[in-house]
Design a protein around this motif. Structure first.
Motif, PDB file in Angstrom:
ATOM      1  N   ILE A 214       8.849 -44.195   4.398  1.00 56.19           N
ATOM      2  CA  ILE A 214       9.516 -44.526   5.663  1.00 56.19           C
ATOM      3  C   ILE A 214       9.532 -46.039   5.808  1.00 56.19           C
ATOM      4  O   ILE A 214       8.493 -46.665   6.057  1.00 56.19           O
ATOM      5  N   ASN A 215      10.689 -46.623   5.631  1.00 56.79           N
ATOM      6  CA  ASN A 215      10.871 -48.067   5.710  1.00 56.79           C
ATOM      7  C   ASN A 215      11.590 -48.390   7.018  1.00 56.79           C
ATOM      8  O   ASN A 215      12.716 -47.951   7.253  1.00 56.79           O
ATOM      9  N   LEU A 216      10.929 -49.149   7.895  1.00 55.18           N
ATOM     10  CA  LEU A 216      11.463 -49.400   9.232  1.00 55.18           C
ATOM     11  C   LEU A 216      12.858 -50.017   9.228  1.00 55.18           C
ATOM     12  O   LEU A 216      13.712 -49.590  10.014  1.00 55.18           O
ATOM     13  N   PRO A 217      13.164 -51.007   8.377  1.00 55.98           N
ATOM     14  CA  PRO A 217      14.533 -51.559   8.369  1.00 55.98           C
ATOM     15  C   PRO A 217      15.609 -50.505   8.085  1.00 55.98           C
ATOM     16  O   PRO A 217      16.713 -50.592   8.630  1.00 55.98           O
ATOM     17  N   ASP A 218      15.302 -49.526   7.252  1.00 57.63           N
ATOM     18  CA  ASP A 218      16.279 -48.476   6.962  1.00 57.63           C
ATOM     19  C   ASP A 218      16.491 -47.572   8.177  1.00 57.63           C
ATOM     20  O   ASP A 218      17.621 -47.197   8.495  1.00 57.63           O
ATOM     21  N   VAL A 219      15.398 -47.234   8.859  1.00 57.37           N
ATOM     22  CA  VAL A 219      15.514 -46.423  10.078  1.00 57.37           C
ATOM     23  C   VAL A 219      16.312 -47.179  11.135  1.00 57.37           C
ATOM     24  O   VAL A 219      17.193 -46.608  11.794  1.00 57.37           O
ATOM     25  N   VAL A 220      16.024 -48.477  11.275  1.00 58.01           N
ATOM     26  CA  VAL A 220      16.750 -49.304  12.250  1.00 58.01           C
ATOM     27  C   VAL A 220      18.228 -49.368  11.885  1.00 58.01           C
ATOM     28  O   VAL A 220      19.096 -49.340  12.763  1.00 58.01           O
TER      29      VAL A 220
END
Length: 243
Positions: A214-220
């Motif tokens: 889970i990579n935060l920039p991808d979720v954002v």
């Protein structure tokens, strides 16, 4: 919020009685079933089955490029073509409630369709020892849901621009294909290449989420793309009030 749930519920019920929706779901399951069978068949022939529950998820992402435009092309374009959009715009419903409700309805339908595909990893889990990595699988499915939500939001936005569902279908497909291939154009170094790679929709899924990270920039990215598309769709619907 009550209006959003009413609109979403109406759209969701329409999908469950729509032959187009059933045809799209059947095509998805048929293709994934064939791919899953081929992988298992050759795995049994070689005596080694790869315990990777994501074996059908890669092809599913490609199929979604065509599924998302097919399911969203009529959402607002059909309302405009039949003249019922004007009735909705005169009702006590805000423009953003209409757009978000339409998106939420098709998103709920697609989440249900994706949930059924979990049967393939379950079968694979029973056939292998010690089984598949559930953490990686859950993260990959979470990423897939985020990806689907953004694709459908783009489709809702495009549908709000047209009165012709087929025009909405091909325009949505063109935009999604553009977001698919654009990351390959940013292969060089420099700020421009970084921006181009960031705009590509596929790398944000395959680089981390698909791998169980889970990579935060991808979720954002996916949440931002979804929000932007729904915002633009709201502006497009609002502009119809002044036509």
């Amino acid at each position: 919020m009550r209006n959003i749930w009413i609109i979403a519920g109406r759209e969701l019920r329409r999908y469950f009685v729509s032959p187009v929706a059933y045809a799209v779901a059947a095509m998805l399951y048929l293709i994934l079933g064939v791919i899953f069978f081929i992988n298992i068949y050759f795995g049994l022939q070689t005596g080694q089955i790869n315990p990777d529950g994501r074996m059908v998820m890669g092809p599913m992402v490609t199929i979604l490029l065509f599924v998302a435009p097919a399911l969203t092309m009529r959402l607002i374009a059909d309302e405009a073509r039949m003249g019922t959009l004007e009735l909705l715009l005169t009702a006590p419903v805000r423009d953003w409630e209409l757009v978000v409700g339409k998106w939420l309805g098709v998103f709920g339908f697609m989440v249900g369709v994706i949930a059924v595909t979990w049967i393939y990893p379950l079968i694979l889990h029973r056939m292998t020892n010690p089984g598949i990595d559930q953490g990686v699988l859950i993260t990959a499915y979470l990423g897939l849901v985020l990806l689907v939500g953004s694709m459908l939001a783009v489709g809702v936005f495009v549908s709000s621009l047209f009165d012709n569902p087929m025009a909405a279908f091909f325009t949505t497909l063109a935009i999604l294909l553009g977001l698919w291939v654009i990351s390959g154009l940013g292969s060089g170094a420099g700020t421009a290449s970084e921006i181009i790679r960031y705009l590509g929709i596929v790398d944000h899924y395959y680089d981390y989420l698909y791998r169980g990270i889970i990579n935060l920039p991808d979720v954002v990215y996916f949440l931002s793309l979804t929000s932007l598309a729904l915002f633009l769709g709201t502006q497009a619907v609002e502009s119809r009030r002044w036509r």
